[in-house]
Write a protein that holds these residues in place. Structure first.
Motif, PDB file in Angstrom:
ATOM      1  N   VAL A   1       0.899  -1.197   0.384  1.00 29.59           N
ATOM      2  CA  VAL A   1      -0.151   0.010  -0.155  1.00 29.59           C
ATOM      3  C   VAL A   1       1.053   1.486  -0.071  1.00 29.59           C
ATOM      4  O   VAL A   1       1.504   1.490   0.814  1.00 29.59           O
ATOM      5  N   SER A   2       0.795   2.075  -0.897  1.00 30.83           N
ATOM      6  CA  SER A   2       1.313   3.409  -0.892  1.00 30.83           C
ATOM      7  C   SER A   2       0.077   4.742  -0.548  1.00 30.83           C
ATOM      8  O   SER A   2      -0.809   5.051  -1.971  1.00 30.83           O
ATOM      9  N   ILE A   3       0.191   5.178   0.785  1.00 31.49           N
ATOM     10  CA  ILE A   3      -0.245   6.731   0.977  1.00 31.49           C
ATOM     11  C   ILE A   3       1.016   7.866   0.389  1.00 31.49           C
ATOM     12  O   ILE A   3       1.360   7.326   0.493  1.00 31.49           O
TER      13      ILE A   3
ATOM     14  N   ILE B   1       4.300   1.377   1.511  1.00 33.65           N
ATOM     15  CA  ILE B   1       6.359   1.553   0.567  1.00 33.65           C
ATOM     16  C   ILE B   1       5.513   2.373   0.131  1.00 33.65           C
ATOM     17  O   ILE B   1       4.708   3.149  -0.459  1.00 33.65           O
ATOM     18  N   THR B   2       7.024   3.386  -0.675  1.00 35.90           N
ATOM     19  CA  THR B   2       6.727   4.293  -1.333  1.00 35.90           C
ATOM     20  C   THR B   2       6.706   3.707  -2.748  1.00 35.90           C
ATOM     21  O   THR B   2       7.202   2.748  -2.922  1.00 35.90           O
ATOM     22  N   CYS B   3       6.249   4.702  -3.716  1.00 35.87           N
ATOM     23  CA  CYS B   3       6.431   4.353  -5.203  1.00 35.87           C
ATOM     24  C   CYS B   3       8.235   3.838  -5.527  1.00 35.87           C
ATOM     25  O   CYS B   3       8.436   3.404  -6.333  1.00 35.87           O
ATOM     26  N   SER B   4       9.012   5.143  -5.303  1.00 35.83           N
ATOM     27  CA  SER B   4      10.507   5.035  -5.585  1.00 35.83           C
ATOM     28  C   SER B   4      11.316   3.830  -4.994  1.00 35.83           C
ATOM     29  O   SER B   4      11.981   2.967  -5.501  1.00 35.83           O
ATOM     30  N   ASP B   5      10.799   2.863  -3.565  1.00 36.27           N
ATOM     31  CA  ASP B   5      10.718   1.489  -3.566  1.00 36.27           C
ATOM     32  C   ASP B   5      10.437   1.252  -4.124  1.00 36.27           C
ATOM     33  O   ASP B   5      11.138  -0.101  -4.535  1.00 36.27           O
ATOM     34  N   TYR B   6       8.980   1.172  -4.338  1.00 32.84           N
ATOM     35  CA  TYR B   6       8.914  -0.484  -5.429  1.00 32.84           C
ATOM     36  C   TYR B   6       9.546  -0.732  -6.714  1.00 32.84           C
ATOM     37  O   TYR B   6       9.514  -1.821  -7.029  1.00 32.84           O
ATOM     38  N   LEU B   7       9.890   0.646  -7.064  1.00 28.63           N
ATOM     39  CA  LEU B   7      10.417   0.376  -8.488  1.00 28.63           C
ATOM     40  C   LEU B   7      11.673   0.127  -8.580  1.00 28.63           C
ATOM     41  O   LEU B   7      12.150  -0.615  -9.896  1.00 28.63           O
TER      42      LEU B   7
END
Length: 557
Positions: free
Chosen positions: A22-24, A399-405
């Motif tokens: 989940v990214s808030i 998670i942040t989107c940067s960490d996801y990528l």
């Protein structure tokens, strides 16, 4: 914690894998409301209310989580106008005056309500709250809230990103490519100059996307952005994983789509959490409810009623007399709603992970000002969500989107469709019968600015001319803000919105004509620089699309 598998888009784990993420994302933005030409100005209260009710409580949430060693991830988008206003010494001084006024009013309310036990308990609560705000702002962070956010970025738990220079509605500015490019460039340059690093993500103003916008984002090093649900679902290629995995726009820049379920839980006027009858009623404020002679020193011009921030009632039910607000019940309900949010995300992710070729990511973006300003208990809800998500007995990971990528590197290639997160999902809220008149004026000013700068290419300009050119660029950007057409459509402070656009265009026209006719008045240029001192690093040369550069001289005009 997680290991990368580059080719498949999957991730593997050293410990048993969680089913999904989940990214808030919170988007913090206000229009540029700074009026040094007046001793005080009503619209500056928009900033002061947001600092008091949203930004300081959010910093409090982050500080407590850090103190308790809670493992969480959150993304915060800070708009360039907000960054500039938070840095501004005049507004910092005026904000302290605002806080002292609120403390004074709370003290008076404690005395006035001495025979009204329920109200007096709340008056004391507000006094404690305003004291907390004053201590946090003045003593803990010395008026520098950006330093607080940078501290949490450095901790690895908060990702900071930004948006366009003045939150310009990019699809409607796309008549001129330079207009879009400079909205993005000036926004990113402002963020970098203040924060000391480049943002990986970009919040499209109003989540407004048009095909091809990703090429400009790529030029400035942006890795990802957000679109509304239908921006992904109506892409030119059917998304294999819906909005629960990003798509690569074809140039390495990825688009994440908003999850409708988590949005509805928080945003919906009928079904969303903020509408619960136990929460504080935003529209019940003593500025409107008490006799004028009681609140006169704390409202506009001692006669025009405005919000004071002191509110005594809960939402209650329809057609019922407003009941007195009970903070304990409201905070208990915020905890309950946080657990409900987590439970629903767990069930949602369990169902998704059974059908997807990778772990799903649920994108939950919100306006930051919802949390605390419109929904008083919102920061408490958010803190509970962040704490609960970090517990080991659930199956989700923030998670942040940067960490996801960094973990998932293979994405479906697709072109998102034109879209916004506004009413009806497209552009109609920002161009309609109430505001369509502004766009020919904006396009004309943009074209004139570009022609002026290109005509100067290869020539030498004086210091005064350079200042005037940079100020003309500021005026154009400020006129392009998406806030003004939004306000015209929504019907709130319409006259102010119209005046802001016309004032900025008038300032541009004066500067443009003075430069063309070589009739600049240095005192007037200086006055404009004082009034609109946004974007100190701006460079007018970026308005020449041909790439030719204007030369400067150190001589005096």
């Amino acid at each position: 914690m997680m290991k990368k598998i580059v080719d498949s888009g999957h991730t593997s784990c050293a410990k048993p894998c969680l089913p999904g993420f989940v990214s808030i994302i919170l988007h913090a933005h206000l229009p540029y409301v700074r009026h040094p030409e007046h001793d005080s100005f009503f619209e500056e209260n928009w900033l002061f209310e947001a600092i008091t009710e949203c930004y300081l409580p959010l910093i409090g949430v982050l500080d407590r989580l850090q103190k308790d060693n809670v493992d969480f991830s959150l993304t915060l988008s800070l708009s360039p106008p907000l960054i500039c206003m938070l840095r501004d010494e005049l507004l910092q001084t005026r904000y302290l005056n605002y806080l002292h006024q609120r403390l004074e009013l709370a003290e008076l309310e404690i005395t006035r309500t001495r025979h009204q036990r329920g109200y007096q308990k709340l008056a004391r609560l507000y006094r404690r709250f305003f004291r907390y705000c004053l201590d946090t702002y003045q003593n803990q962070y010395a008026g520098d809230l950006l330093a607080a956010f940078k501290k949490h970025q450095a901790s690895g738990h908060l990702e900071l990103i930004t948006t366009a220079a003045t939150h310009g509605f990019l699809p409607l500015l796309n008549v001129n490519k330079t207009a879009v490019r400079n909205q993005i460039k000036v926004g990113i340059d402002t963020f970098k100059a203040t924060m000391g690093f480049a943002p990986a993500g970009f919040w499209l103003p109003e989540c407004a996307y048009y095909p091809g916008l990703e090429t400009v984002l790529a030029e400035f090093g942006i890795k990802y952005f957000f679109v509304d649900t239908h921006g992904i679902m109506d892409a030119d290629q059917t998304p294999k994983n819906g909005v629960y995995a990003p798509v690569d726009c074809g140039n390495g820049v990825v688009a994440f789509g908003r999850d409708p379920q988590s949005s509805q839980q928080v945003w919906s006027a009928q079904e969303g959490y903020p509408g619960d009858v136990n929460y504080r009623e935003y529209y019940s404020d003593i500025g409107f409810e008490l006799d004028l002679d009681v609140v006169a020193p704390y409202i506009l011009d001692e006669k025009t009623r405005i919000n004071t921030g002191i509110k005594y009632h809960r939402i209650t039910g329809k057609d019922q007399t407003k009941a007195v607000y009970d903070p304990r019940k409201a905070l208990a309900k915020a905890h309950q709603h946080a657990q409900d949010f987590i439970d629903k995300r767990q069930r949602q992710i369990n169902a998704l992970s059974a059908t997807m070729d990778r772990m799903p990511i649920v994108i939950a973006p919100y306006d930051a000002e919802l949390f605390g300003h419109w929904w008083w208990e919102g920061p408490c809800w958010l803190e509970n969500v962040l704490r609960m998500a970090g517990q080991v007995d659930n199956n989700i990971q923030l998670i942040t989107c940067s960490d996801y990528l960094n973990q998932v590197t293979s994405h479906q290639v697709a072109q998102p469709s034109a879209s916004t997160w506004g009413d009806q999902g497209y552009y109609s809220y920002w161009i309609n019968e109430s505001n369509d008149w502004i766009y020919p004026l904006l396009h004309k000013a943009q074209a004139e600015m570009e022609k002026l700068v290109c005509d100067l290419a290869g020539l030498v300009v004086t210091p005064l001319q350079e200042r005037a050119l940079n100020q003309a660029a500021r005026s154009i950007l400020l006129a392009q803000a998406s806030d003004w057409p939004f306000i015209m459509k929504s019907g709130t402070t319409v006259d102010y919105a119209k005046k802001r656009i016309m004032d900025h265009l008038a300032r541009f026209n004066y500067l443009h004509d003075g430069l063309r006719k070589n009739r600049l008045n240095e005192r007037y240029v200086s006055a404009l620089e004082i009034m609109d001192n946004i974007f100190p690093e701006i460079d007018f040369r970026d308005y020449c699309a041909s790439g030719s550069r204007v030369q400067a001289t150190s001589g005096q005009y």
